[in-house]
Design a protein around this motif. Sequence first.
Motif, mmCIF file in Angstrom:
data_model
loop_
_atom_site.group_PDB
_atom_site.id
_atom_site.type_symbol
_atom_site.label_atom_id
_atom_site.label_comp_id
_atom_site.label_asym_id
_atom_site.label_seq_id
_atom_site.Cartn_x
_atom_site.Cartn_y
_atom_site.Cartn_z
ATOM 1 N N ASP A 26 0.861 -1.182 0.000
ATOM 2 C CA ASP A 26 0.000 0.000 0.000
ATOM 3 C C ASP A 26 0.902 1.238 0.000
ATOM 4 O OD1 ASP A 26 -1.744 2.068 0.499
ATOM 5 O OD2 ASP A 26 -2.919 0.991 1.993
ATOM 6 N N LEU A 27 1.233 1.735 -1.198
ATOM 7 C CA LEU A 27 2.158 2.864 -1.300
ATOM 8 C C LEU A 27 1.590 4.134 -0.681
ATOM 9 C CD1 LEU A 27 3.837 2.587 -4.833
ATOM 10 C CD2 LEU A 27 4.738 1.913 -2.610
ATOM 11 N N GLU A 28 0.261 4.330 -0.789
ATOM 12 C CA GLU A 28 -0.347 5.527 -0.193
ATOM 13 C C GLU A 28 -0.112 5.546 1.316
ATOM 14 O OE1 GLU A 28 -1.830 3.429 -2.192
ATOM 15 O OE2 GLU A 28 -2.919 4.472 -3.789
ATOM 16 N N GLU A 54 6.774 11.000 -1.513
ATOM 17 C CA GLU A 54 5.510 11.401 -2.134
ATOM 18 C C GLU A 54 5.720 11.825 -3.584
ATOM 19 O OE1 GLU A 54 1.626 14.147 -1.031
ATOM 20 O OE2 GLU A 54 3.591 14.733 -0.280
ATOM 21 N N ASP A 55 6.816 12.573 -3.849
ATOM 22 C CA ASP A 55 7.053 13.032 -5.220
ATOM 23 C C ASP A 55 7.325 11.859 -6.156
ATOM 24 O OD1 ASP A 55 9.446 12.505 -3.943
ATOM 25 O OD2 ASP A 55 10.406 14.413 -4.455
ATOM 26 N N LEU A 56 8.028 10.838 -5.675
ATOM 27 C CA LEU A 56 8.275 9.646 -6.492
ATOM 28 C C LEU A 56 6.972 8.884 -6.734
ATOM 29 C CD1 LEU A 56 10.082 7.657 -7.963
ATOM 30 C CD2 LEU A 56 10.621 6.598 -5.758
ATOM 31 N N TYR A 57 6.142 8.791 -5.698
ATOM 32 C CA TYR A 57 4.858 8.090 -5.839
ATOM 33 C C TYR A 57 4.032 8.717 -6.965
ATOM 34 C CZ TYR A 57 0.004 6.862 -4.954
ATOM 35 O OH TYR A 57 -1.294 6.454 -5.109
ATOM 36 N N TYR A 58 3.942 10.039 -6.990
ATOM 37 C CA TYR A 58 3.129 10.693 -8.023
ATOM 38 C C TYR A 58 3.771 10.586 -9.403
ATOM 39 C CZ TYR A 58 -0.033 12.479 -4.491
ATOM 40 O OH TYR A 58 -0.962 12.555 -3.489
#
Length: 461
Positions: free
Chosen positions: A285-287, A297-301
């Motif tokens: 669950d990356l979120e 967070e920047d990598l996730y987006y």
Amino acid sequence: MDERILIVDDEASVGQFLSIMLEREGYKVEAVLSGKEALEKIAENPPQVVLADLRMPEMDGIELLTRIKEEDPRIAVVIMTAYGSLESAVEAMRKGAFDYVMKPFQIEEIKLVIKRAIEERKLREENLELKRRVKQYELKEIVGKNEKFQRVLELAKKVAPTDSTVLIRGESGTGKELIAKAIHNMSPRANNPFIAINMAALPEELLESELFGYTKGAFTGATKNKEGLFKAAEGGTILLDEISEASPRIQVKILRALQEKEITPVGSTKTIKVDVRIIASTNADLEKMVAEGRFREDLYYRLNVVYIHLPPLRERKDDIPLLTNHFLKKYTSLYNLPPKKISDETMKILLEYSWPGNVRELENAIERAVILSEGDVIKPADLPEKIRDRFSVGGVSDQVSLSGLTLEELERRYILQVLDETGWNKNRAAQILGIDPSTLYRKLQRYGLSKSGSVRKETGQ
């Protein structure tokens, strides 16, 4: 005729003369006086062929050739050179020039070279399209008629022709790498490498050098320069499996590769440009990890431009008969055995089981049954005991709803069950789970599992 020719020569008269001659042949021609102007024109509307003078102030033909090949390798560059610069013309050929013409040249020679360049490009594009169609046909090897799964395939088809980053999420064994390969095979990059790496399989230092390469002397044993997987995948696709396991340092370097299209090998201060499509996959669950500060967070987006969720097998049970027959044919053929079929009773068991290991577990079960069964019918006795008994994760009866369990809890219980069944033989357990032993070790640490733990049976209350 839609072919566009760009002429680059600091002598305006040369550009004007060639423009007139080539426009008479039906080409769309533009002429500029410098390499800088040429790059601006290419960025706006790439031509099929660039006809560039070798000797120009500020940016010569060799430098322009290098820049063009970095921007768009498909553009054919023809170098115009005087007799005394023949050595430089040969260097241009080594750097990727399509051909060169000697000044003073005959216009017929120019026409012939340009015609060849355009015909060869058309041939390459036709071959690529043919291979793309063949790869698209290979998508039929991905078995599934379930509505949810068909939506996954449709999304894969839509995103494939683009260069968008894709994040694939699903439980272990759902086929994340298979979908990533399908996206690559249907893309314009299909002719180039597809490389997958398990981010949890290697320690941080080794993973960094594998991904980004290293220079001679970067560490003990680094006796020569070595390119990393990002560079090895040049022009193709790299799958970062279990992206959730990447350390903060690795996350920063992946983010740079996404944003700047460049990497820095271990031990080097110089960046290297890379042209590679990134697909990431995870069952985490990356979120939640972002909220907890464990994932950038920047990598996730950046990764989550196009999101694909693979449904677990328990949510596409209508595909079980199709998958079962597919694996039957695959393994009877592989082991040179006569055709086999599934008895009705066996199929009923397969349909009622909850498949915590998903398609991978089903495939393993059918392979085992093909090998061990006698005769041409797969019977219940040919299935693994835990499937025959129709128990799912942690001994939970298939009749019990799993809707209240998180993905992590489901994974934790399944890992513990497999470890108990193998007597805590971690290598054997990792083989059954379809993961690397080092990945299993990390998951044991994450979930706080030890040999003293036990699998709880749920009552459904």
